[in-house]
Write a protein that holds these residues in place. Structure first.
Motif, PDB file in Angstrom:
ATOM      1  N   ALA A 146      -8.462  -3.959   4.692  1.00 53.78           N
ATOM      2  CA  ALA A 146      -7.707  -3.800   5.940  1.00 53.78           C
ATOM      3  C   ALA A 146      -6.868  -5.020   6.270  1.00 53.78           C
ATOM      4  O   ALA A 146      -5.863  -4.915   6.973  1.00 53.78           O
ATOM      5  CB  ALA A 146      -8.676  -3.505   7.085  1.00 53.78           C
ATOM      6  N   LYS A 147      -7.268  -6.207   5.775  1.00 57.40           N
ATOM      7  CA  LYS A 147      -6.555  -7.425   6.177  1.00 57.40           C
ATOM      8  C   LYS A 147      -5.274  -7.664   5.382  1.00 57.40           C
ATOM      9  O   LYS A 147      -4.580  -8.636   5.623  1.00 57.40           O
ATOM     10  CB  LYS A 147      -7.482  -8.625   6.050  1.00 57.40           C
ATOM     11  N   TRP A 148      -5.009  -6.814   4.394  1.00 59.77           N
ATOM     12  CA  TRP A 148      -3.791  -6.999   3.602  1.00 59.77           C
ATOM     13  C   TRP A 148      -2.713  -5.995   3.994  1.00 59.77           C
ATOM     14  O   TRP A 148      -3.010  -4.859   4.358  1.00 59.77           O
ATOM     15  CB  TRP A 148      -4.074  -6.785   2.109  1.00 59.77           C
ATOM     16  N   PHE A 149      -1.477  -6.407   3.880  1.00 55.94           N
ATOM     17  CA  PHE A 149      -0.404  -5.430   3.906  1.00 55.94           C
ATOM     18  C   PHE A 149      -0.458  -4.624   2.609  1.00 55.94           C
ATOM     19  O   PHE A 149      -0.565  -5.200   1.530  1.00 55.94           O
ATOM     20  CB  PHE A 149       0.964  -6.122   4.015  1.00 55.94           C
ATOM     21  N   TRP A 150      -0.381  -3.303   2.727  1.00 57.97           N
ATOM     22  CA  TRP A 150      -0.402  -2.451   1.550  1.00 57.97           C
ATOM     23  C   TRP A 150       1.026  -2.178   1.089  1.00 57.97           C
ATOM     24  O   TRP A 150       1.932  -1.992   1.896  1.00 57.97           O
ATOM     25  CB  TRP A 150      -1.088  -1.115   1.848  1.00 57.97           C
ATOM     26  N   GLY A 151       1.200  -2.132  -0.213  1.00 59.48           N
ATOM     27  CA  GLY A 151       2.526  -1.828  -0.759  1.00 59.48           C
ATOM     28  C   GLY A 151       2.669  -0.347  -1.068  1.00 59.48           C
ATOM     29  O   GLY A 151       1.881   0.480  -0.600  1.00 59.48           O
ATOM     30  N   ARG A 152       3.659  -0.038  -1.896  1.00 59.09           N
ATOM     31  CA  ARG A 152       3.864   1.355  -2.300  1.00 59.09           C
ATOM     32  C   ARG A 152       2.721   1.813  -3.207  1.00 59.09           C
ATOM     33  O   ARG A 152       2.249   1.031  -4.039  1.00 59.09           O
ATOM     34  CB  ARG A 152       5.172   1.503  -3.119  1.00 59.09           C
ATOM     35  N   PRO A 153       2.287   3.050  -3.108  1.00 60.48           N
ATOM     36  CA  PRO A 153       1.359   3.570  -4.108  1.00 60.48           C
ATOM     37  C   PRO A 153       1.971   3.457  -5.504  1.00 60.48           C
ATOM     38  O   PRO A 153       3.190   3.549  -5.663  1.00 60.48           O
ATOM     39  CB  PRO A 153       1.192   5.038  -3.704  1.00 60.48           C
ATOM     40  N   SER A 154       1.125   3.228  -6.500  1.00 60.65           N
ATOM     41  CA  SER A 154       1.595   3.016  -7.863  1.00 60.65           C
ATOM     42  C   SER A 154       0.903   3.984  -8.804  1.00 60.65           C
ATOM     43  O   SER A 154      -0.306   4.199  -8.710  1.00 60.65           O
ATOM     44  CB  SER A 154       1.307   1.573  -8.297  1.00 60.65           C
ATOM     45  N   ALA A 155       1.685   4.572  -9.711  1.00 64.76           N
ATOM     46  CA  ALA A 155       1.126   5.580 -10.633  1.00 64.76           C
ATOM     47  C   ALA A 155       0.804   4.996 -11.998  1.00 64.76           C
ATOM     48  O   ALA A 155       0.551   5.744 -12.940  1.00 64.76           O
ATOM     49  CB  ALA A 155       2.106   6.745 -10.774  1.00 64.76           C
ATOM     50  N   THR A 156       0.792   3.675 -12.140  1.00 67.52           N
ATOM     51  CA  THR A 156       0.521   3.099 -13.457  1.00 67.52           C
ATOM     52  C   THR A 156      -0.970   3.173 -13.789  1.00 67.52           C
ATOM     53  O   THR A 156      -1.804   3.317 -12.907  1.00 67.52           O
ATOM     54  CB  THR A 156       0.956   1.618 -13.528  1.00 67.52           C
ATOM     55  N   SER A 203       9.367  -0.718   3.334  1.00 67.69           N
ATOM     56  CA  SER A 203      10.379  -0.750   4.387  1.00 67.69           C
ATOM     57  C   SER A 203       9.840  -1.568   5.561  1.00 67.69           C
ATOM     58  O   SER A 203       8.626  -1.697   5.740  1.00 67.69           O
ATOM     59  CB  SER A 203      10.708   0.662   4.852  1.00 67.69           C
ATOM     60  N   PRO A 204      10.726  -2.127   6.386  1.00 63.83           N
ATOM     61  CA  PRO A 204      10.260  -2.825   7.599  1.00 63.83           C
ATOM     62  C   PRO A 204       9.418  -1.917   8.487  1.00 63.83           C
ATOM     63  O   PRO A 204       8.454  -2.369   9.106  1.00 63.83           O
ATOM     64  CB  PRO A 204      11.569  -3.228   8.285  1.00 63.83           C
ATOM     65  N   ALA A 205       9.748  -0.619   8.516  1.00 66.42           N
ATOM     66  CA  ALA A 205       8.943   0.297   9.330  1.00 66.42           C
ATOM     67  C   ALA A 205       7.526   0.405   8.782  1.00 66.42           C
ATOM     68  O   ALA A 205       6.561   0.491   9.554  1.00 66.42           O
ATOM     69  CB  ALA A 205       9.607   1.676   9.358  1.00 66.42           C
ATOM     70  N   ALA A 206       7.397   0.394   7.452  1.00 61.12           N
ATOM     71  CA  ALA A 206       6.073   0.472   6.853  1.00 61.12           C
ATOM     72  C   ALA A 206       5.270  -0.793   7.139  1.00 61.12           C
ATOM     73  O   ALA A 206       4.044  -0.750   7.266  1.00 61.12           O
ATOM     74  CB  ALA A 206       6.187   0.707   5.349  1.00 61.12           C
ATOM     75  N   ALA A 207       5.943  -1.924   7.235  1.00 63.20           N
ATOM     76  CA  ALA A 207       5.261  -3.169   7.594  1.00 63.20           C
ATOM     77  C   ALA A 207       4.848  -3.124   9.061  1.00 63.20           C
ATOM     78  O   ALA A 207       3.702  -3.454   9.406  1.00 63.20           O
ATOM     79  CB  ALA A 207       6.168  -4.368   7.324  1.00 63.20           C
ATOM     80  N   GLU A 208       5.746  -2.687   9.910  1.00 60.75           N
ATOM     81  CA  GLU A 208       5.451  -2.617  11.345  1.00 60.75           C
ATOM     82  C   GLU A 208       4.258  -1.696  11.612  1.00 60.75           C
ATOM     83  O   GLU A 208       3.407  -1.989  12.455  1.00 60.75           O
ATOM     84  CB  GLU A 208       6.704  -2.135  12.092  1.00 60.75           C
ATOM     85  N   TYR A 209       4.186  -0.614  10.857  1.00 59.70           N
ATOM     86  CA  TYR A 209       3.074   0.329  11.016  1.00 59.70           C
ATOM     87  C   TYR A 209       1.741  -0.372  10.778  1.00 59.70           C
ATOM     88  O   TYR A 209       0.732  -0.027  11.386  1.00 59.70           O
ATOM     89  CB  TYR A 209       3.257   1.482  10.016  1.00 59.70           C
ATOM     90  N   GLN A 210       1.738  -1.365   9.896  1.00 62.92           N
ATOM     91  CA  GLN A 210       0.484  -2.025   9.523  1.00 62.92           C
ATOM     92  C   GLN A 210       0.181  -3.268  10.357  1.00 62.92           C
ATOM     93  O   GLN A 210      -0.906  -3.825  10.259  1.00 62.92           O
ATOM     94  CB  GLN A 210       0.510  -2.402   8.034  1.00 62.92           C
ATOM     95  N   VAL A 211       1.166  -3.709  11.151  1.00 59.41           N
ATOM     96  CA  VAL A 211       0.993  -4.967  11.892  1.00 59.41           C
ATOM     97  C   VAL A 211      -0.249  -4.958  12.788  1.00 59.41           C
ATOM     98  O   VAL A 211      -1.047  -5.911  12.747  1.00 59.41           O
ATOM     99  CB  VAL A 211       2.277  -5.295  12.696  1.00 59.41           C
ATOM    100  N   PRO A 212      -0.487  -3.894  13.595  1.00 61.01           N
ATOM    101  CA  PRO A 212      -1.673  -3.937  14.460  1.00 61.01           C
ATOM    102  C   PRO A 212      -2.971  -4.098  13.666  1.00 61.01           C
ATOM    103  O   PRO A 212      -3.865  -4.847  14.071  1.00 61.01           O
ATOM    104  CB  PRO A 212      -1.632  -2.575  15.178  1.00 61.01           C
ATOM    105  N   ARG A 213      -3.055  -3.434  12.527  1.00 61.44           N
ATOM    106  CA  ARG A 213      -4.267  -3.512  11.704  1.00 61.44           C
ATOM    107  C   ARG A 213      -4.470  -4.921  11.163  1.00 61.44           C
ATOM    108  O   ARG A 213      -5.573  -5.489  11.251  1.00 61.44           O
ATOM    109  CB  ARG A 213      -4.154  -2.523  10.544  1.00 61.44           C
TER     110      ARG A 213
END
Lengths: 609, 231
Positions: free
Chosen positions: B73-83, B169-179
């Protein structure tokens, strides 16, 4: 809004570069030995003359290479391409014994090596393999990289021969293939590639011979895998379930290599073969929005500018503009449509993330982002998809397989049009000129006049050759797809239902038109696909090149009939519409049934409940 | 035919040397002098000089397993990866894997399952620090999706093309800021300030999309935590 602006800027920059580059290429293709504009003759002329001396290319009193008729020209081109094929095949099979292999990769499997060798010799660059896990640095450079140059030079040389055939009167020769290959490589492809490669490195594209870099992961990962014995069988627990073990991953290995130099020519030469598996979606192959713009510009740059070169060389620039106008008339609507379809997104995903009704941030990205990179978003991804399939480039910066059904239909159809909407360097325009011959023939029938183009009478021989060139790719795509869906070996698709069929149709559309992009979920590195697609690429390339050169020779020998009131002008908007109609009708009539089975059904499934 | 063989062989050899040896070596030479860091993969190093990532290659901080989510929970999550075998694998020669997209078609049920799993993991991470994304408004009824108060930025639940996307995206970062703020006991504004410093706007104001570099942002969060922790 910003997305539309990105497309408009792209088109504006592209069209602005058509005239200067087109003029430059005309000078190169018409020049004397050792002479080229912009000081390149002074810089590299000695090299050109040296090449001629070693190859035994004679020059006449005017210092022009001695020309040949179309048959020796065609034989030279075919032999040259055959040598290229053999060299790439040999390098792949022997790479484990050669230097330039820091990752220690083994020899490439024979059928895969055959497929790849055909693929790069024919300017297709279909890739059944993953670059970073298969090809040594030496194979990439000396095999694939070299073919990127030479297959592109082949395309431009054949085009130059055809243009000369159109421009000359009562001539028995159409050029010297060795001189054309040399001058195109030295004066056009090499300088442009150097500029682009260095611009790409400045953005973060890798260019190094170091071995892959190992870096520590901030958050270690783990995965479980079945435990196997030496024979490769999975060991079982007493209760009959598979034994598994957990593997800790604390490092990330960053694949590196001399990528920038290869990517530059891969884009400029409409080759499209990526250094890494995911091509220009890889952040070390295409790291920034600017590197993306330069690469996507490079895709259409030479094919578009060659239209001007054509007008310049036939001494009637309006003819070049007319062909360019026809290409743009097809490309621009499809470009914007791809963007609109991807921006509209996937309704099923949007329903899950509640992307409409609940409050979403005003700047949140919208559209179908599965298989797309955040830095490119929908606009730059759709722009690339349209450009790379309009040209026979085939590189990707997003995964076409995950496009919406209709968003994926457009790239597929752009290939099926025969790669004549810009198309490959040289090959796109000579393909389009074959369509021009068909168009003047149809127009001649409509107005009841003997068809002619640029003063040359179009007679049964030219029509037969043009018909072969137009129909061979269509037949390869449909027959190939039909065979693949009829036998179990064809079903290596990764998606169920009509999308699986789309994957197969896309593969043969790509190989049968020398494009090289893929719905990449199809497992194509199998004996069946390696051989079937290899044959499709081979026929599609050389069964067009030979008829085109035959037309060049036949046209060159003809007299020019003076224009009269009965001549159909071929530089007018009416003729442009006529040409567009012929291209679209051939493409639509041939492929609508197949497209209906794949993307159209899938679209109906997606929007229906 | 034979008279064509000699010029073909000679020309092929000469042009191979020029375009396959001299050209890439010349570009490498210039690149290694003029753009040393970038030409070698934009590798980041910690204060001790140990390589800890590439500024251009994403690392996995998130998960699609709700049980594993609270620990992340303490990390910003990136894009899901299919590798494979693990997300964000840039090269694994033993398994012959590297960069890869999911290549799931738009109607493939597996695509929707992946997205639902990722969404559930995001919600689990939020729940572990006491954040609920479900609307409490009286009118909110129906499926879980219909009752969401905040839409998830779509880039957080869809796999990238390369499997190595370093950005969100900045929106994806903002979504995670409260967490992130709750998990790290920071103010939301302090987190936002860091996000801003790792945000790249559009090139020339128009090309591409604005993005946040997830790896450099998370490294900055860790650095801040290390410098503030009581010694």
């Amino acid at each position: 809004m910003n997305g539309v602006l990105q497309l408009v800027i792209y088109l504006a920059v592209l069209v602005a570069l058509v005239k200067p580059l087109g003029w430059f290429m005309a000078r190169v293709l018409e020049g004397k030995a050792g002479e080229a504009p912009l000081g390149l003759g002074r810089a590299l002329g000695w090299l050109e003359r040296g090449v001629y001396a070693l190859c035994g290319v004679k020059t006449d009193a005017d210092r022009r290479p001695v020309e040949t008729g179309w048959k020796p020209y065609a034989a030279g081109i075919l032999i040259f391409n055959a040598i290229g094929f053999l060299a790439v095949y040999a390098l792949q099979r022997l790479q484990h014994t050669l230097p330039g292999n820091p990752a220690g990769l083994g020899a490439v499997e024979a059928r895969s090596a055959f497929n790849t060798a055909v693929s790069f010799a024919t300017n297709t660059n279909w890739q059944g393999y993953g670059g970073e896990t298969t090809m040594s640095y030496l194979t990439q450079m000396l095999g694939l990289g070299v073919q990127n140059f030479l297959s592109a030079a082949t395309g431009i040389a054949v085009l130059a021969a055809l243009i000369r055939g159109l421009a000359r009167r009562s001539s028995s020769t159409i050029g010297n293939c060795w001189a054309d290959l040399t001058r195109v490589t030295l004066y056009i492809l090499l300088p442009l590639s150097m500029l682009l490669a260095l611009a790409l490195v400045s953005q973060g594209v890798v260019q190094t011979f170091r071995e892959p870099a190992k870096v520590a992961l901030t958050v270690p990962l783990s995965y479980s895998e079945p435990v196997k014995n030496d024979a490769g069988d999975t060991l079982k627990n007493p209760d009959g379930s598979d034994q598994t073990r957990t593997v800790q991953v604390t490092e990330q290995t960053i694949a590196l290599g001399p990528a920038a130099s290869q990517i530059a020519i891969k884009q400029l030469g409409t080759n499209g073969g990526g250094f890494f598996n995911v091509n220009s979606a890889h952040p070390l192959e295409n790291p920034t929005a600017l590197s993306d713009f330069l690469q996507v510009l490079a895709i259409l740059l030479i094919p578009a500018a060659l239209c001007w070169t054509f007008g310049e060389m036939v001494r009637d620039r309006r003819q070049g503009w007319a062909v360019l106008a026809a290409m743009l008339a097809i490309f621009v609507p499809l470009l914007f449509a791809t963007y609109a379809l991807e921006a509209a997104g996937n309704p099923r995903i949007d329903a899950i993330v509640a992307h409409g009704d609940s409050a979403s941030a005003p700047d949140a990205p919208a559209g179908n982002l599965e298989g797309k990179e955040a830095r490119f978003g929908v606009a730059a991804s759709a722009r690339w998809a349209a450009a790379t399939t309009a040209a026979s480039n085939g590189s990707v910066n997003s995964m076409h397989d995950s496009y919406t059904p209709l968003g994926g239909l457009i790239p597929m159809w752009l290939m099926q049009l025969g790669e004549v909407v810009f198309g490959g360097v040289g090959s796109g325009l000579y393909g389009m000129l074959m369509f021009v011959i068909v168009a003047v023939f149809v127009a001649g029938l409509m107005v009841g006049r003997a068809p002619e183009y640029l003063g040359k009478k179009i007679e049964p021989f030219e029509m037969k050759m043009a018909a072969i060139a137009v129909l061979v790719p269509c037949a390869l795509v449909l027959v190939g797809t039909a065979v693949a869906v009829a036998i179990p070996e064809g079903y290596t698709t990764s998606n169920p239902g009509p999308h699986g069929f789309s994957q197969i149709l896309y593969a043969f559309s790509s190989a049968g038109n020398n494009n090289g992009s893929a719905f990449a979920g199809l497992t194509a590195n199998t004996p069946f696909y390696n051989i079937a697609l290899g044959l499709a690429m081979w026929f599609s390339r050389y069964w067009i090149i030979v008829p085109v050169l035959a037309v060049a020779g036949s046209l060159a020998a003809k007299r020019v009939t003076p224009t009269s009131s009965g001549t159909l002008p071929t530089h007018t908007p009416v003729f442009v519409v006529m040409l567009v109609a012929v291209v679209i009708i051939v493409g639509a009539l041939t492929f609508v049934p197949a497209l209906a089975l794949g993307p159209v059904v899938e679209h109906l499934q997606l929007v229906g409940k | 035919m034979l008279t064509q063989l000699r010029p073909a062989l000679v020309l092929f050899t000469i042009l191979s040397v020029i375009t396959g040896v001299i050209y890439p070596l010349a570009i490498t030479g210039i690149a290694q002098v003029a753009f040393q860091g970038k030409a070698n993969g934009s590798i980041l190093a910690d204060t001790a000089g140990k390589p800890i990532g590439s500024a251009l290659v994403g690392q996995e901080f998130g998960t699609s397993d709700p049980a594993a989510a609270p620990a992340l929970a303490k990390w910003f999550w990136g894009r899901p990866s299919a590798t494979g075998p693990v997300p964000c694998t840039a090269l694994n020669l033993d398994k012959a894997t590297g960069s890869s997209g999911s290549n799931l078609g738009p109607t493939n049920p597996a695509l929707l399952d992946n997205i639902k799993a990722r969404l559930a993991a995001l919600d689990a991470a939020d729940a572990s620090v006491g954040i609920s994304r479900t609307s409490t408004a009286p009118g909110a009824t129906g499926s879980a999706a219909a009752r969401r108060a905040t839409a998830v930025p779509i880039d957080l639940v869809t796999a990238s093309a390369s499997g190595l996307d370093p950005h969100i995206s900045p929106a994806a970062a903002e979504y995670q800021v409260p967490r992130i703020a709750k998990a790290r006991r920071m103010t939301e504004d302090a987190v936002r300030d860091l996000v801003r410093r790792h945000t790249h706007s559009r090139t020339l104001g128009v090309l591409g999309e604005p993005v946040v570099n997830v790896l450099t942002l998370n490294l900055a969060l860790e650095q801040r935590a290390a410098s503030e922790s009581p010694r």
